[in-house]
Design a protein around this motif. Structure first.
Motif, short mmCIF file in Angstrom:
data_model
loop_
_atom_site.label_atom_id
_atom_site.label_comp_id
_atom_site.label_asym_id
_atom_site.label_seq_id
_atom_site.Cartn_x
_atom_site.Cartn_y
_atom_site.Cartn_z
N THR A 27 -5.39 18.11 16.52
CA THR A 27 -4.83 16.77 16.75
C THR A 27 -4.81 16.44 18.24
OG1 THR A 27 -2.58 17.62 16.95
CG2 THR A 27 -3.29 16.95 14.76
N ASP A 28 -4.61 15.19 18.52
CA ASP A 28 -4.35 14.70 19.87
C ASP A 28 -3.55 13.43 19.71
OD1 ASP A 28 -4.22 13.75 22.43
OD2 ASP A 28 -6.37 13.94 22.81
N GLU A 29 -2.29 13.51 20.05
CA GLU A 29 -1.40 12.37 19.86
C GLU A 29 -1.53 11.32 20.95
OE1 GLU A 29 2.57 13.86 19.26
OE2 GLU A 29 1.84 15.38 17.89
N GLY A 30 -2.44 11.55 21.90
CA GLY A 30 -2.61 10.60 22.99
C GLY A 30 -1.55 10.72 24.06
N ILE A 31 -0.72 11.76 23.97
CA ILE A 31 0.33 11.99 24.96
C ILE A 31 -0.04 13.27 25.72
CG2 ILE A 31 2.78 12.48 25.31
CD1 ILE A 31 3.27 11.06 22.57
N GLU A 32 -0.04 13.20 27.02
CA GLU A 32 -0.40 14.36 27.85
C GLU A 32 0.38 15.60 27.42
OE1 GLU A 32 -2.62 16.39 30.43
OE2 GLU A 32 -2.83 14.25 30.10
N GLY A 33 -0.34 16.68 27.19
CA GLY A 33 0.29 17.94 26.81
C GLY A 33 0.55 18.11 25.33
N ALA A 73 -1.83 17.48 22.84
CA ALA A 73 -3.05 17.78 22.09
C ALA A 73 -3.03 19.24 21.64
CB ALA A 73 -4.29 17.50 22.94
N TYR A 74 -3.70 19.52 20.55
CA TYR A 74 -3.73 20.87 19.99
C TYR A 74 -4.09 21.91 21.05
CZ TYR A 74 -4.76 24.64 16.74
OH TYR A 74 -4.77 25.85 16.09
N PHE A 75 -5.17 21.65 21.79
CA PHE A 75 -5.64 22.64 22.75
C PHE A 75 -4.84 22.65 24.05
CE2 PHE A 75 -9.39 22.02 20.01
CZ PHE A 75 -9.48 23.33 19.52
N ASP A 76 -3.87 21.75 24.19
CA ASP A 76 -2.96 21.79 25.33
C ASP A 76 -1.77 22.70 25.04
OD1 ASP A 76 -4.47 19.95 26.74
OD2 ASP A 76 -3.25 18.23 26.13
N ARG A 77 -1.65 23.15 23.81
CA ARG A 77 -0.50 23.95 23.40
C ARG A 77 -0.88 25.43 23.43
NH1 ARG A 77 1.74 20.32 18.33
NH2 ARG A 77 1.91 18.40 19.53
N PRO A 78 -0.29 26.18 24.35
CA PRO A 78 -0.69 27.58 24.53
C PRO A 78 -0.58 28.43 23.26
CG PRO A 78 0.77 26.89 26.31
CD PRO A 78 0.73 25.77 25.31
N TYR A 79 0.45 28.21 22.45
CA TYR A 79 0.60 29.04 21.26
C TYR A 79 -0.45 28.71 20.19
CZ TYR A 79 4.83 30.98 23.18
OH TYR A 79 5.72 31.63 24.00
N CYS A 80 -0.86 27.47 20.12
CA CYS A 80 -1.94 27.10 19.19
C CYS A 80 -3.23 27.82 19.57
CB CYS A 80 -2.16 25.59 19.17
SG CYS A 80 -0.78 24.66 18.46
N VAL A 81 -3.53 27.78 20.85
CA VAL A 81 -4.74 28.45 21.35
C VAL A 81 -4.63 29.96 21.12
CG1 VAL A 81 -6.08 28.96 23.43
CG2 VAL A 81 -5.26 26.63 23.00
N GLN A 82 -3.47 30.52 21.39
CA GLN A 82 -3.29 31.97 21.21
C GLN A 82 -3.43 32.37 19.75
OE1 GLN A 82 -3.10 34.35 23.66
NE2 GLN A 82 -3.47 35.65 21.88
N GLU A 83 -2.90 31.57 18.83
CA GLU A 83 -3.04 31.88 17.40
C GLU A 83 -4.51 31.93 16.99
OE1 GLU A 83 -0.65 28.82 15.61
OE2 GLU A 83 1.09 30.12 15.51
N LEU A 84 -5.32 31.01 17.53
CA LEU A 84 -6.75 31.05 17.22
C LEU A 84 -7.40 32.30 17.79
CD1 LEU A 84 -7.85 27.33 17.72
CD2 LEU A 84 -7.17 28.50 15.63
N ARG A 85 -7.01 32.69 18.98
CA ARG A 85 -7.58 33.90 19.58
C ARG A 85 -7.17 35.14 18.80
NH1 ARG A 85 -7.12 31.55 25.55
NH2 ARG A 85 -9.26 30.81 25.71
N TRP A 86 -5.94 35.17 18.30
CA TRP A 86 -5.52 36.30 17.46
C TRP A 86 -6.35 36.34 16.18
CZ3 TRP A 86 0.20 34.77 18.34
CH2 TRP A 86 0.69 35.39 19.50
N ALA A 87 -6.61 35.19 15.62
CA ALA A 87 -7.44 35.13 14.41
C ALA A 87 -8.84 35.66 14.69
CB ALA A 87 -7.50 33.70 13.87
N VAL A 88 -9.42 35.26 15.81
CA VAL A 88 -10.75 35.74 16.19
C VAL A 88 -10.73 37.26 16.35
CG1 VAL A 88 -12.51 35.71 18.00
CG2 VAL A 88 -11.48 33.56 17.24
N GLU A 89 -9.74 37.78 17.07
CA GLU A 89 -9.63 39.23 17.27
C GLU A 89 -9.50 39.98 15.95
OE1 GLU A 89 -6.37 40.09 19.92
OE2 GLU A 89 -7.19 38.81 21.50
N ALA A 90 -8.81 39.38 14.99
CA ALA A 90 -8.59 40.03 13.69
C ALA A 90 -9.75 39.79 12.72
CB ALA A 90 -7.28 39.54 13.08
N GLY A 91 -10.75 39.00 13.14
CA GLY A 91 -11.87 38.72 12.26
C GLY A 91 -11.54 37.75 11.15
#
Length: 111
Positions: free
Chosen positions: A7-13, A15-33
């Motif tokens: 998502t991107d709500e149009g408000i600075e900070g 957006a999905y990729f502006d959220r550190p925990y969202c990005v980290q969850e995806l990286r954990w998923a990648v690491e876990a296959g």
């Protein structure tokens, strides 16, 4: 599997990729296959490229090779179609990963 609601709500900070925990969850998923299925709101469908432009390079490459599934919360029938697409993708991936496992819809029920 991980469903990433991009998502991107149009408000600075916000957006999905502006959220550190969202990005980290995806990286954990990648690491876990673990497979990541991106989903978006129907109104964001024309903006997938813009949404992906905010992703870190490692995730941008991964997600750009996956079809985004759009979900329409404003129309129950379209919502059901979108959710059926999600179920099908996840079921197909499960079947490829475990070809001899019973389908969840046809799994044996203990008596």
């Amino acid at each position: 599997a991980v469903l990433a609601v991009i998502t991107d709500e149009g408000i600075e900070g916000r957006a999905y990729f502006d959220r550190p925990y969202c990005v980290q969850e995806l990286r954990w998923a990648v690491e876990a296959g673990v497979f990541i299925q991106p989903v978006i709101a129907v109104e964001d469908k024309p903006h997938i490229g813009k949404l992906l432009s905010k992703a870190p390079p490692d995730l941008k490459e991964l997600l750009s090779s996956t079809d985004f599934i759009h979900l329409d919360r404003g129309d129950r029938e379209y919502w059901d179609v979108g959710m059926e697409k999600v179920r099908k993708v996840l079921s197909d991936r499960r079947a490829k990963a475990h070809p001899h496992a019973p389908s969840p819809r046809h799994a044996a029920v203990p008596l």
